[in-house]
Structure formats: C-alpha cells, structure tokens
Design an enzyme around this catalytic site. Structure first.
Site, PDB file in Angstrom:
ATOM      1  N   GLU A  52       3.457 -11.277  -6.053  1.00  0.00           N
ATOM      2  CA  GLU A  52       2.256 -11.451  -6.875  1.00  0.00           C
ATOM      3  C   GLU A  52       2.418 -10.995  -8.316  1.00  0.00           C
ATOM      4  O   GLU A  52       1.588 -11.304  -9.159  1.00  0.00           O
ATOM      5  CB  GLU A  52       1.069 -10.728  -6.219  1.00  0.00           C
ATOM      6  CG  GLU A  52       1.151  -9.195  -6.169  1.00  0.00           C
ATOM      7  CD  GLU A  52       1.941  -8.641  -4.968  1.00  0.00           C
ATOM      8  OE1 GLU A  52       2.798  -9.363  -4.427  1.00  0.00           O
ATOM      9  OE2 GLU A  52       1.703  -7.479  -4.591  1.00  0.00           O
ATOM     10  N   LYS A  76     -12.788 -11.411 -14.244  1.00  0.00           N
ATOM     11  CA  LYS A  76     -13.262 -11.567 -15.626  1.00  0.00           C
ATOM     12  C   LYS A  76     -12.844 -12.912 -16.244  1.00  0.00           C
ATOM     13  O   LYS A  76     -13.660 -13.594 -16.841  1.00  0.00           O
ATOM     14  CB  LYS A  76     -12.700 -10.423 -16.472  1.00  0.00           C
ATOM     15  CG  LYS A  76     -13.221 -10.406 -17.893  1.00  0.00           C
ATOM     16  CD  LYS A  76     -14.497  -9.622 -17.956  1.00  0.00           C
ATOM     17  CE  LYS A  76     -15.084  -9.578 -19.341  1.00  0.00           C
ATOM     18  NZ  LYS A  76     -16.321  -8.777 -19.358  1.00  0.00           N
ATOM     19  N   SER A  92     -27.113  -8.318 -22.332  1.00  0.00           N
ATOM     20  CA  SER A  92     -26.561  -7.319 -23.237  1.00  0.00           C
ATOM     21  C   SER A  92     -25.882  -7.957 -24.438  1.00  0.00           C
ATOM     22  O   SER A  92     -25.527  -7.278 -25.390  1.00  0.00           O
ATOM     23  CB  SER A  92     -25.538  -6.478 -22.488  1.00  0.00           C
ATOM     24  OG  SER A  92     -24.430  -7.294 -22.146  1.00  0.00           O
ATOM     25  N   VAL A 113     -20.264 -11.009 -22.160  1.00  0.00           N
ATOM     26  CA  VAL A 113     -19.926 -12.239 -21.449  1.00  0.00           C
ATOM     27  C   VAL A 113     -20.587 -12.299 -20.065  1.00  0.00           C
ATOM     28  O   VAL A 113     -21.195 -13.310 -19.703  1.00  0.00           O
ATOM     29  CB  VAL A 113     -18.394 -12.344 -21.261  1.00  0.00           C
ATOM     30  CG1 VAL A 113     -18.013 -13.649 -20.589  1.00  0.00           C
ATOM     31  CG2 VAL A 113     -17.691 -12.217 -22.589  1.00  0.00           C
ATOM     32  N   ASP A 114     -20.504 -11.212 -19.304  1.00  0.00           N
ATOM     33  CA  ASP A 114     -20.925 -11.273 -17.899  1.00  0.00           C
ATOM     34  C   ASP A 114     -22.422 -11.534 -17.758  1.00  0.00           C
ATOM     35  O   ASP A 114     -22.839 -12.424 -17.014  1.00  0.00           O
ATOM     36  CB  ASP A 114     -20.568  -9.974 -17.172  1.00  0.00           C
ATOM     37  CG  ASP A 114     -19.116  -9.604 -17.368  1.00  0.00           C
ATOM     38  OD1 ASP A 114     -18.329 -10.515 -17.662  1.00  0.00           O
ATOM     39  OD2 ASP A 114     -18.773  -8.417 -17.240  1.00  0.00           O
ATOM     40  N   SER A 115     -23.233 -10.760 -18.474  1.00  0.00           N
ATOM     41  CA  SER A 115     -24.678 -10.957 -18.311  1.00  0.00           C
ATOM     42  C   SER A 115     -25.090 -12.315 -18.886  1.00  0.00           C
ATOM     43  O   SER A 115     -26.006 -12.961 -18.370  1.00  0.00           O
ATOM     44  CB  SER A 115     -25.464  -9.814 -18.941  1.00  0.00           C
ATOM     45  OG  SER A 115     -25.295  -9.779 -20.331  1.00  0.00           O
ATOM     46  N   SER A 116     -24.417 -12.791 -19.916  1.00  0.00           N
ATOM     47  CA  SER A 116     -24.761 -14.089 -20.500  1.00  0.00           C
ATOM     48  C   SER A 116     -24.467 -15.217 -19.516  1.00  0.00           C
ATOM     49  O   SER A 116     -25.283 -16.113 -19.302  1.00  0.00           O
ATOM     50  CB  SER A 116     -23.951 -14.349 -21.776  1.00  0.00           C
ATOM     51  OG  SER A 116     -24.185 -13.335 -22.705  1.00  0.00           O
ATOM     52  N   GLY A 160       0.835  -1.197   0.000  1.00  0.00           N
ATOM     53  CA  GLY A 160       0.000   0.000   0.000  1.00  0.00           C
ATOM     54  C   GLY A 160       0.864   1.238   0.000  1.00  0.00           C
ATOM     55  O   GLY A 160       2.070   1.162   0.263  1.00  0.00           O
ATOM     56  N   CYS A 193       5.389  -6.156   1.370  1.00  0.00           N
ATOM     57  CA  CYS A 193       5.766  -4.747   1.214  1.00  0.00           C
ATOM     58  C   CYS A 193       5.199  -3.903   2.364  1.00  0.00           C
ATOM     59  O   CYS A 193       5.627  -4.071   3.491  1.00  0.00           O
ATOM     60  CB  CYS A 193       5.328  -4.235  -0.154  1.00  0.00           C
ATOM     61  SG  CYS A 193       6.172  -2.717  -0.592  1.00  0.00           S
ATOM     62  N   TYR A 194       4.206  -3.052   2.136  1.00  0.00           N
ATOM     63  CA  TYR A 194       3.666  -2.301   3.273  1.00  0.00           C
ATOM     64  C   TYR A 194       3.192  -3.255   4.365  1.00  0.00           C
ATOM     65  O   TYR A 194       3.333  -2.974   5.563  1.00  0.00           O
ATOM     66  CB  TYR A 194       2.506  -1.375   2.855  1.00  0.00           C
ATOM     67  CG  TYR A 194       1.992  -0.624   4.058  1.00  0.00           C
ATOM     68  CD1 TYR A 194       2.654   0.506   4.518  1.00  0.00           C
ATOM     69  CD2 TYR A 194       0.913  -1.112   4.800  1.00  0.00           C
ATOM     70  CE1 TYR A 194       2.253   1.156   5.662  1.00  0.00           C
ATOM     71  CE2 TYR A 194       0.495  -0.469   5.955  1.00  0.00           C
ATOM     72  CZ  TYR A 194       1.174   0.671   6.387  1.00  0.00           C
ATOM     73  OH  TYR A 194       0.781   1.296   7.535  1.00  0.00           O
ATOM     74  N   HIS A 248       7.295  -7.815  -4.182  1.00  0.00           N
ATOM     75  CA  HIS A 248       5.937  -8.216  -4.559  1.00  0.00           C
ATOM     76  C   HIS A 248       5.943  -9.592  -5.235  1.00  0.00           C
ATOM     77  O   HIS A 248       6.225  -9.680  -6.431  1.00  0.00           O
ATOM     78  CB  HIS A 248       5.329  -7.169  -5.503  1.00  0.00           C
ATOM     79  CG  HIS A 248       4.991  -5.902  -4.804  1.00  0.00           C
ATOM     80  ND1 HIS A 248       3.792  -5.709  -4.160  1.00  0.00           N
ATOM     81  CD2 HIS A 248       5.712  -4.777  -4.601  1.00  0.00           C
ATOM     82  CE1 HIS A 248       3.770  -4.512  -3.608  1.00  0.00           C
ATOM     83  NE2 HIS A 248       4.932  -3.929  -3.847  1.00  0.00           N
TER      84      HIS A 248
END
Ligand code: XMP
Length: 521
Positions: free
Chosen positions: A179, A377, A231, A234-237, A60, A87-88, A177
């Site tokens: 990650e 996503k 719509s 992808v997400d709404s489907s 952070g 880190c932080y 880091h």
C-alpha cells in the site's frame, strides 16, 4: 455500522498499522469501495452480513508469535472469500491456519528487494518469475513454516515467504507493504487482488457516491429539518451543498463569524452559499462576543476552550431561533471515524485539543447527518468539484477552527487581528501569483508578540515582527517547511513591511513537524 454503497465492497480488518488507511486509499483508487473496521469489532456473522467480495488483513504492531496475539475471527477463512494478509496480517493468517511464526534476528525495515520464485494470480501480469523488485518492509517477526496448501511466490533476504499463496482457497499473504508508494508496483498487486482474484468490477466513482449519498440523506431525514454549521472550509461546504441537493429548503445553514477569519472570508461564504447556491443561510456576526471571551487570554488551550464554548452557545441560540430542527449536519470525515473506533485508542498525550465543537451534538440533542463519513479528504475535494463548487474553495488549504486566534501567540486584540489579516493576505497573494499555492499544504502568517526596532526613511520604528509559515504534508501529521527561493521571501517581506504599517520585520519559519507543529499554538 455504515451501509456501504456499491455492490462490490472490500472489508479491511485493522490490526493497528500506521498504513491501514493507505490500503483503503489504494483500493478505492482502483474503483472499489472498501471500509476499515477494527479486527475485533465484527463477528463472523456480521462480516458475512456486510457481504464483502474480499477481506484484507492489515499490518500492525503486535506479535503473532504468541497465542495472545490478535487474530481475525476464524470464520473469515471459511466464507469462500479471497483473503489477503499484509505483514502482521500474513503472520496472523499463518498462525491461524497451522503455520509457524517466529521472532527473526534479521529485522527488515524500509526498502528491500524480493525475488519472484513462483507463479500466482497476485503477481500475474505485474511480476515474472526470476525478477527482482523493490518493496517496503517493516517487520521483526516472520513466518517460518507455511500452512498446508500455501506455496512460496517470492522471497527476500529476511523473509523466506515474502509472498505466499494458497491459490485453491484464494488466500494470499505478503510480508511487505504493497500500500505504500515505496513499493512501486504495490497498487497493481492490490488491484490484481480486488479485480482479478475477487472479481470486483471497479465501478465505484464519485458520481455513484453522490447519487447514493443523496438518496441516503433523503431516507434518513424524511421531512425533518436539518441545520448545518458552515465554516468556510472544504468539508462543511461540501456537506452543505450535498445535503441541499438532497433536501433543498429543509436545510438551513448557520454561519457563525467568530471574527477570527482571514481577509474577505466571511463575505465570500455568504456570497457563495446564499447568492450562488440559494441555500437558506443565517449569518451571525458574533465577533464582538468572541473577542470579549478572549480578552486577556494567552494560553493556547484556554483560547481553544473559550472559542469552542462560545461557538456552542451562539450556535445553540441560532438553532433555537430557527426552531424545530431534528438533525445537525456535520462534515465528519473517514479518518475521524476510524480514529474514534480504533481498538488501540487515540494517542495518549493531547498535544492540541482539535475537537473545538465536540460537545455540540450532545448539548443540542439532535440526530447527526454525516454524509462525508466514508470519505477521505481528497475524495471530499473530488466530490466538491462534482457538485460544482469553485476550485478556489475545493482546493483551499486547511484552516483551523479557532482561526487566527492561534496565529497570534499571546493575548489577542482587534488591532493585532487587523495587522495579521493584512500580512497574511499579501503572503497568500504572492504565493498564488507565483503559482505555488497547490504545491503547499498550508501557508499563513503569524503575528509575533515581540516588537523590534527598525528604520524606515529617516525615522526609527518600533513595530511588531511577523513570521511566515509554509509546509508540505500529506495528512498534517508530519510536515516539512516549504523551500521558497530567497528572492520570493524577500519580495513578500518587502511588501508586508511597506504595506502593513505596524509590522517592521519578517522571518521565515523553517521548523519541520515533528519536532514543531504546523501552527504556532
Ligand atoms: P498542528 O499545529 O497540530 O496542526 O501541527 C495540524 C493540523 O491541524 C490544524 N489545527 C487545528 N484544526 N482546530 C482545528 O480545527 C484546532 O484547534 C487546530 N489546531 C491545529 C492545523 O491548521 C493543521 O492543519
């Protein structure tokens, strides 16, 4: 607070690092469910009730050199759980447990090398004593005195305690880091923490998620009725198909065609959901209404507002016709959830107002069903495949809510929409034929509000110019233009000019983001 699926779960306390989401990605990639929560939103008792197997403290921007610096709740260190400070997170941990953190005159940003000087379960099987390894650093302050019980495991030029550990209490801290991909062994170190040290078994998969999500939807909805906006994205489907699997005909999908979709898109949505998945679907062609509202509107934000408001009106009308729905389903994703609870708040300047239909739930007084709110996503894409959605939909480039309206700078007309649709379809067709679709984050044509002089055959033309845009990106926040071969661009330009009467010039946009944005408006 969400109920985490799976028995093994890791809690990530967020101190506002731009990389916090990547920590969650790495942990989930190793088959362990995790959630990110702001460091100051859960009490010690709430953390205990959440039953994490381990806790990670993120990086952070704050400074732990003063007493006011943010700290996780003290009970984090008293639960007998493994804790990893990054880190932080390392500095906060050191400051809280009796060590010392000081500003450093040797700031380290970017690539650095650590030398392994000791043994630890964190590096076990990954790094050996005496070796040097590349890591990614981003810090100004540093720990200068370790708390009691901690031993040095690795050092770097700027950080005497690049890794420090208290093996007895299972407290680990890293200055770099792990990650980010620029720490090549970082994912393995995180895996050591979650699997070897915390004992997670790594059995979290999308199949588990699917089964649990179906059960949770049933528990939440009971015998109620759910409506869901589709719509074509992808997400709404994925949300619609998942909810349909859970509650069948209690779900009605509403697809509002605002007339700003790409070529053939509306038919595709209807065919897939109504015919293939048998989901009760209302298809409302409201394009005339939207075009009416957009008449003469050329300011990008005014377009978004007009589209958002009209969408809500039309959706409301359709929902009223169905009647009796208690729930509204939305394809909200995890990054939106994290953003909206972030303790630092969102960005202070609105570049573009993306939340096109933000007012819908309040206006309709419906309860929300958001089955994807724990997923990133690309996890949604994996779930989509798991649910049998076609690759052409699951792997689709993002498409903005206001659609082609923000790809026609200036005022919109149906003639312009028609030109843009045809040019865009040719461009995407060539990209697919060249096998480049999946290498690109987003590709589309933009119809420019300028007409230029050309010559075709023996005649003069005075037609519109169009711009092609293609970018690579991992999250849409930053982007680079895609380096097409010239020969490819030449082919697309020739086809567009030959096949789309009304366009006589094609340009390629080579602006990166920042300073540009992906869309032109
Ligand atoms: P920009 O243009 O801001 O785009 O670089 C970043 C990503 O967001 C999409 N975008 C939108 N999506 N409503 C949306 O749903 C919007 O108003 C909107 N504007 C941009 C854009 O397509 C890209 O993926």
């Amino acid at each position: 607070m969400t109920v985490a699926p799976g028995a093994d779960r890791v809690l990530i306390l967020d101190f506002g690092s731009q990389f916090t989401q990547l920590i969650a990605r790495r942990v989930r990639e190793s088959g362990v469910y995790c959630e990110i929560h702001p460091y100051n939103r859960m009490s010690g008792a709430e953390i205990a009730a959440w039953r994490p197997r381990a806790i990670i403290l993120s990086g952070g921007p704050a400074s732990a050199t003063t007493a006011e610096g943010p700290r996780p709740p003290q009970p984090v260190y008293e639960m007998g759980l493994p804790v990893l400070g990054i880190c932080y997170g390392q500095q906060a941990m050191a400051a809280q447990l009796g060590g010392l953190v000081e500003p450093s005159d040797h700031r380290e940003f970017g690539r650095a090398f650590v030398e392994v000087t000791g043994k630890s379960a964190l590096v076990d099987g990954v790094w050996q004593k005496g070796e040097r390894h590349q890591v990614w650093m981003s810090h100004g302050d540093r720990v200068t005195r370790l708390p009691k019980g901690f031993e040095v495991v690795a050092v770097s030029e700027g950080a005497p305690f690049a890794i420090a550990a208290d093996e007895a209490r299972r407290f680990y801290s890293v200055m770099f880091h792990p990650e980010v991909v620029h720490t090549p062994d970082g994912a393995k170190l995180l895996r050591n923490f979650t699997h070897k040290i915390a004992g997670c078994c790594g059995d979290w998969t999308m199949a588990t998620f699917r089964a649990q999500a179906v059960q949770r939807i049933r528990d939440q909805v009971g015998k109620g009725r759910v409506i869901c906006g589709l719509s074509g994205g992808v997400d709404s489907s994925v949300a619609a198909v998942l909810i349909h699997e859970a509650i069948g005909a209690q779900l009605t999908a509403v697809f509002i065609d605002h007339g700003l979709l790409r070529q053939g898109e509306a038919d595709e949505v209807v065919r897939l959901f109504r015919d293939h998945y048998n989901i009760p679907l209302i298809h409302r062609d409201a394009s005339a209404m939207f075009l009416g509202q957009l008449d003469g509107v050329s300011d990008p934000e005014a377009k978004r507002k007009a589209i958002g408001a009209t969408f809500i009106d039309v959706f409301d009308q359709e929902a009223a016709k169905i009647g009796g729905a208690e729930f509204l389903a939305q394809g909200t994703l995890y990054p939106d959830v994290i953003e909206s609870v972030s303790f630092t708040g969102g960005p202070s300047v609105t570049i573009k107002s993306h939340h096109n239909v933000g007012g819908l739930p309040e206006r309709m007084k419906l309860k929300l069903v958001e089955p994807l709110r724990e997923l990133f996503k690309d996890e949604v894409r994996v779930l989509g495949r798991e649910l049998g959605l076609p690759d052409s939909l699951v792997g689709r480039h993002p498409f903005p809510g206001p659609g082609l309206a923000i790809r026609i700078p200036g005022a919109i007309t149906s003639d312009k929409l028609d030109l843009l649709r045809r040019a865009d379809a040719i461009y995407l067709d060539e990209i697919r034929k060249a096998g480049l679709y999946d290498a690109i984050w987003q590709a589309f044509a933009v119809l420019l509000p300028v007409r230029t002089v050309g010559v075709m055959g023996d005649g003069r033309t005075y037609d519109f110019a169009c711009a092609l845009r293609a970018v690579t990106s991992t999250d849409g926040m930053t982007a680079d233009y895609y380096p097409f071969p010239h020969e490819f661009l030449g082919r697309v330009a020739t086809r567009i000019i030959n096949e789309v009467r009304g366009i006589n010039r094609v340009t390629y946009d080579i602006t990166s983001k920042p300073p540009g944005t992906i869309e032109w408006e």
